[in-house]
Design an enzyme around this catalytic site. Structure first.
Site, PDB file in Angstrom:
ATOM      1  NE  ARG A  99      27.144  43.059  42.555  1.00 56.19           N
ATOM      2  CZ  ARG A  99      26.769  42.502  41.391  1.00 56.19           C
ATOM      3  NH1 ARG A  99      26.013  43.195  40.545  1.00 56.19           N
ATOM      4  NH2 ARG A  99      27.107  41.270  41.080  1.00 56.19           N
TER       5      ARG A  99
ATOM      6  CD  GLU B 176       0.047  54.431  28.279  1.00 56.19           C
ATOM      7  OE1 GLU B 176      -0.390  53.406  27.740  1.00 56.19           O
ATOM      8  OE2 GLU B 176      -0.272  54.769  29.437  1.00 56.19           O
TER       9      GLU B 176
ATOM     10  CG  HIS C  66      -0.337  50.666  29.993  1.00 57.01           C
ATOM     11  ND1 HIS C  66      -0.382  50.879  28.631  1.00 57.01           N
ATOM     12  CD2 HIS C  66      -0.425  49.326  30.174  1.00 57.01           C
ATOM     13  CE1 HIS C  66      -0.480  49.713  28.015  1.00 57.01           C
ATOM     14  NE2 HIS C  66      -0.517  48.762  28.916  1.00 57.01           N
TER      15      HIS C  66
ATOM     16  NE  ARG D  61      22.923  41.954  43.044  1.00 57.10           N
ATOM     17  CZ  ARG D  61      22.699  43.155  42.506  1.00 57.10           C
ATOM     18  NH1 ARG D  61      22.154  43.253  41.307  1.00 57.10           N
ATOM     19  NH2 ARG D  61      23.025  44.244  43.157  1.00 57.10           N
TER      20      ARG D  61
HETATM   21  N1  URA Z   1      19.590  48.863  41.232  1.00 52.40           N
HETATM   22  C1  URA Z   1      20.138  47.950  40.414  1.00 52.40           C
HETATM   23  O1  URA Z   1      19.656  47.764  39.290  1.00 52.40           O
HETATM   24  N2  URA Z   1      21.199  47.251  40.847  1.00 52.40           N
HETATM   25  C2  URA Z   1      21.731  47.401  42.071  1.00 52.40           C
HETATM   26  O2  URA Z   1      22.708  46.719  42.417  1.00 52.40           O
HETATM   27  C3  URA Z   1      21.151  48.355  42.924  1.00 52.40           C
HETATM   28  C4  URA Z   1      20.079  49.070  42.478  1.00 52.40           C
END
Ligand code: URA
Length: 284
Positions: free
Chosen positions: A232, A90, A20, A178
């Site tokens: 967030r 790897e 890979h 989300r």
């Molecule tokens: N990376 C993530 O996994 N989540 C985010 O909100 C921003 C970057």
């Protein structure tokens, strides 16, 4: 007609290269930065004193070079645990012992600003990939010397940084609370962000838990520094905030760890504060 090369199915190697990542034993130094994004490999490499881009196969793009005397490499892992696990497998096979993930993350605590950097001392294992290697009780913990090297590097660079537990999820949307397409969600996905915030977890990302679990199983040294590009709580998203800083700190951390290993005649899992102090003394 060309005859296809036959290789082993249980450990595929093609023309001496890992299937890979497309790299051969000894082709890169044992200190490897792991961004998710292949494009970030070139950006990282340009921050070194000299570099050479090596290979690109699927999500795995690689480069090697020298940073202030330290031999260094970068390999992109792609997004998420499954492709990160392949990278660690790897890389271990070709002799790499130090893995520093340089990524991005979404903060879930109100005091973390976009552009701050987060050093993950451990990761909650919502990545799914690591559960194919070890039971859920097995911790995904970073190597203490690598965490200290990253903290020292960020401090010396004057960055705003946080050290603590992050949560690695298998998905960017539902896994990080989300909503999905057309607002789809369900109760466990909705609750996750509040539960983790209550537990003091700093942020969401998608690879640290896999890298840490495999590194622990194989006796490798791993840590992770991520730029907080989102918060967030405040609902801010600043796509490149702190990425350059995380790269600079990761480079400096490799230099510290390389100095530590040079002083002790090679990589060893155990390290003390006085070992690190001696390694820093050699650098300044
Ligand atoms: N990376 C993530 O996994 N989540 C985010 O909100 C921003 C970057």
């Amino acid at each position: 007609m060309a005859v296809a090369e036959r290789t082993r199915a249980d450990r595929p190697i093609v023309k001496g290269r890992m299937y890979h990542i497309d790299l051969a034993p000894g082709e890169i130094p044992p200190y490897v930065l792991l961004p998710g994004d292949p494009a970030r490999v070139d950006r990282i490499a340009r921050s070194w004193d000299s570099f050479e881009v090596l290979r690109q196969h699927r999500e795995y793009r690689s480069a090697r070079g020298v940073y202030k005397g330290a031999p260094i490499a970068a390999l992109s892992t792609g997004i998420g645990g499954p492709s990160a696990a392949i990278a660690v497998e790897e890389l271990a096979e070709i002799g790499v012992h130090t893995l520093i993930r340089v990524g991005t993350t979404g903060a879930i605590q109100p005091w973390i600003k976009p552009g701050d950097v987060i050093i993950a001392s451990a990761a909650v294992r919502y990545d799914c990939a690591s559960s194919e290697y070890a039971p859920p009780e097995y911790p995904a913990a970073a190597a203490p010397d690598a965490v200290l090297a990253l903290a020292e590097a960020t401090k010396r660079l004057g960055l705003r940084f946080h050290v603590g537990v992050v949560a690695s999820t298998a998905t960017f949307h539902l896994g990080q609370s989300r909503p999905g397409y057309r607002g789809y969600t369900w109760s466990a996905a909705e609750r996750r962000i509040d539960d983790l915030r209550h537990m003091g977890v700093l942020s969401f990302e998608m690879e640290a838990a896999t890298i840490y679990t495999l590194a622990s199983l194989y006796g490798l040294r791993a840590a992770c520094i991520c730029a907080a590009i989102a918060n967030r709580v405040t609902n801010e998203f600043v796509p490149d905030a702190g990425v350059e800083d995380a790269i600079r700190a990761a480079n400096e951390a490799v230099r510290i760890l390389w100095s530590l290993d040079t002083l002790r005649g090679g990589y060893k899992r155990e390290a003390t504060i006085s070992d690190l102090a001696a390694a820093l003394g050699k650098l300044s």
